[in-house]
Enzyme design. Structure first.
Site, PDB file in Angstrom:
ATOM      1  N   ASP A   8      28.850 -22.464 -43.546  1.00  0.00           N
ATOM      2  CA  ASP A   8      28.067 -22.820 -44.723  1.00  0.00           C
ATOM      3  C   ASP A   8      27.363 -24.143 -44.409  1.00  0.00           C
ATOM      4  OD1 ASP A   8      29.990 -24.784 -44.993  1.00  0.00           O
ATOM      5  OD2 ASP A   8      30.571 -24.259 -47.038  1.00  0.00           O
ATOM      6  N   HIS A   9      26.731 -24.735 -45.421  1.00  0.00           N
ATOM      7  CA  HIS A   9      26.010 -25.998 -45.205  1.00  0.00           C
ATOM      8  C   HIS A   9      26.947 -27.107 -44.706  1.00  0.00           C
ATOM      9  CE1 HIS A   9      27.605 -25.803 -49.259  1.00  0.00           C
ATOM     10  NE2 HIS A   9      27.602 -27.132 -49.288  1.00  0.00           N
ATOM     11  N   CYS A  64      33.253 -24.605 -42.088  1.00  0.00           N
ATOM     12  CA  CYS A  64      32.798 -25.120 -43.388  1.00  0.00           C
ATOM     13  C   CYS A  64      33.169 -26.600 -43.427  1.00  0.00           C
ATOM     14  CB  CYS A  64      33.381 -24.326 -44.558  1.00  0.00           C
ATOM     15  SG  CYS A  64      35.168 -24.346 -44.720  1.00  0.00           S
ATOM     16  N   GLY A  65      33.174 -27.205 -44.598  1.00  0.00           N
ATOM     17  CA  GLY A  65      33.476 -28.633 -44.673  1.00  0.00           C
ATOM     18  C   GLY A  65      34.896 -28.932 -44.241  1.00  0.00           C
ATOM     19  N   THR A  66      35.837 -28.150 -44.754  1.00  0.00           N
ATOM     20  CA  THR A  66      37.252 -28.380 -44.442  1.00  0.00           C
ATOM     21  C   THR A  66      37.847 -27.346 -43.496  1.00  0.00           C
ATOM     22  OG1 THR A  66      37.903 -27.000 -46.314  1.00  0.00           O
ATOM     23  CG2 THR A  66      37.664 -29.384 -46.734  1.00  0.00           C
ATOM     24  N   GLY A  67      37.222 -26.187 -43.395  1.00  0.00           N
ATOM     25  CA  GLY A  67      37.797 -25.059 -42.643  1.00  0.00           C
ATOM     26  C   GLY A  67      38.698 -24.205 -43.511  1.00  0.00           C
ATOM     27  N   ILE A  68      39.038 -24.708 -44.687  1.00  0.00           N
ATOM     28  CA  ILE A  68      40.019 -24.022 -45.534  1.00  0.00           C
ATOM     29  C   ILE A  68      39.388 -22.860 -46.306  1.00  0.00           C
ATOM     30  CG2 ILE A  68      41.624 -24.283 -47.465  1.00  0.00           C
ATOM     31  CD1 ILE A  68      42.033 -27.202 -46.502  1.00  0.00           C
ATOM     32  N   GLY A  69      38.244 -23.113 -46.926  1.00  0.00           N
ATOM     33  CA  GLY A  69      37.585 -22.035 -47.682  1.00  0.00           C
ATOM     34  C   GLY A  69      37.286 -20.848 -46.788  1.00  0.00           C
ATOM     35  N   MET A  70      36.783 -21.132 -45.597  1.00  0.00           N
ATOM     36  CA  MET A  70      36.464 -20.048 -44.660  1.00  0.00           C
ATOM     37  C   MET A  70      37.714 -19.271 -44.280  1.00  0.00           C
ATOM     38  SD  MET A  70      33.288 -19.586 -43.995  1.00  0.00           S
ATOM     39  CE  MET A  70      31.659 -20.297 -43.671  1.00  0.00           C
ATOM     40  N   HIS A  97      50.667 -16.424 -30.146  1.00  0.00           N
ATOM     41  CA  HIS A  97      51.660 -15.796 -31.031  1.00  0.00           C
ATOM     42  C   HIS A  97      51.049 -14.972 -32.164  1.00  0.00           C
ATOM     43  CE1 HIS A  97      55.281 -18.596 -29.917  1.00  0.00           C
ATOM     44  NE2 HIS A  97      54.704 -18.053 -28.859  1.00  0.00           N
ATOM     45  N   HIS A 132      55.676 -10.539 -30.499  1.00  0.00           N
ATOM     46  CA  HIS A 132      54.620 -10.979 -31.426  1.00  0.00           C
ATOM     47  C   HIS A 132      53.769  -9.805 -31.904  1.00  0.00           C
ATOM     48  CE1 HIS A 132      55.878 -14.992 -30.579  1.00  0.00           C
ATOM     49  NE2 HIS A 132      55.671 -14.811 -29.271  1.00  0.00           N
TER      50      HIS A 132
HETATM   51  C1  RB5 Z   1      31.132 -27.221 -49.511  1.00  0.00           C
HETATM   52  O1  RB5 Z   1      30.869 -28.382 -50.217  1.00  0.00           O
HETATM   53  C2  RB5 Z   1      32.617 -27.094 -49.230  1.00  0.00           C
HETATM   54  O2  RB5 Z   1      33.281 -26.807 -50.418  1.00  0.00           O
HETATM   55  C3  RB5 Z   1      32.873 -26.024 -48.199  1.00  0.00           C
HETATM   56  O3  RB5 Z   1      32.168 -26.319 -47.049  1.00  0.00           O
HETATM   57  C4  RB5 Z   1      34.309 -25.834 -47.766  1.00  0.00           C
HETATM   58  O4  RB5 Z   1      34.876 -27.042 -47.375  1.00  0.00           O
HETATM   59  C5  RB5 Z   1      35.169 -25.080 -48.659  1.00  0.00           C
HETATM   60  O5  RB5 Z   1      36.356 -24.871 -48.406  1.00  0.00           O
END
Ligand code: RB5
Length: 141
Positions: A8-9, A64-70, A97, A132
């Site tokens: 994402d952005h 993404c910004g954190t990698g978590i949303g993705m 694993h 595994h």
């Molecule tokens: C975008 O602002 C941010 O929410 C996205 O990149 C990501 O970090 C979501 O988990």
């Protein structure tokens, strides 16, 4: 080897660095977006990359910004084993694993030097199989 990649952005700049890095190594990269820093929705990109990984059996990278949303979004797809990594040890272990098929990175979390090392290790490390494989099969039940 073919890698499918998306961001994402919030992950756009790191994604471009990863693409350049992989191409320098002769690795074919298919970029499924986004294509600018304009705000967009990470679940839509994660869906496209997850579909491609499941269809073709190639590996994917999502930023993404954190990698978590993705990672949350990609792991909604049966057969995807997306791993959010912030260090090289987990990048290696999740291939050995978990037979991770999508690597998730956070541009706002992990500097580009470390991120490129994580990518290299994740791509090169083979799945160990054995016990595994049985555990991975259990994920699909
Ligand atoms: C975008 O602002 C941010 O929410 C996205 O990149 C990501 O970090 C979501 O988990």
């Amino acid at each position: 080897m073919q890698i499918v990649i998306g961001s994402d952005h919030g992950g756009y700049s790191l994604k471009n660095k990863i693409i350049e890095h992989l191409k320098e190594q002769g690795i074919e990269v298919s970029d499924l977006g986004c294509y600018s820093t304009e705000s967009c929705d990470y679940p839509l990109v994660a869906k496209e990359v997850a579909k491609k990984v499941l269809e073709t059996g190639c590996k994917g990278i999502l930023v993404c910004g954190t990698g978590i949303g993705m990672s949350i979004a990609a792991n909604r797809f049966k057969g995807v084993r997306a791993s959010h990594c912030t260090d090289t040890f987990t990048a290696r272990m999740t291939r050995m694993h978990n037979d991770s098929n999508i690597l998730c990175l956070g541009e706002r979390i992990t500097g580009s030097g470390l991120a490129l090392d994580i990518v290299d290790i994740w791509i090169k490390t083979e799945f160990e199989g054995g016990r595994h494989s049985r555990r991975i099969d259990m994920l699909e039940i």
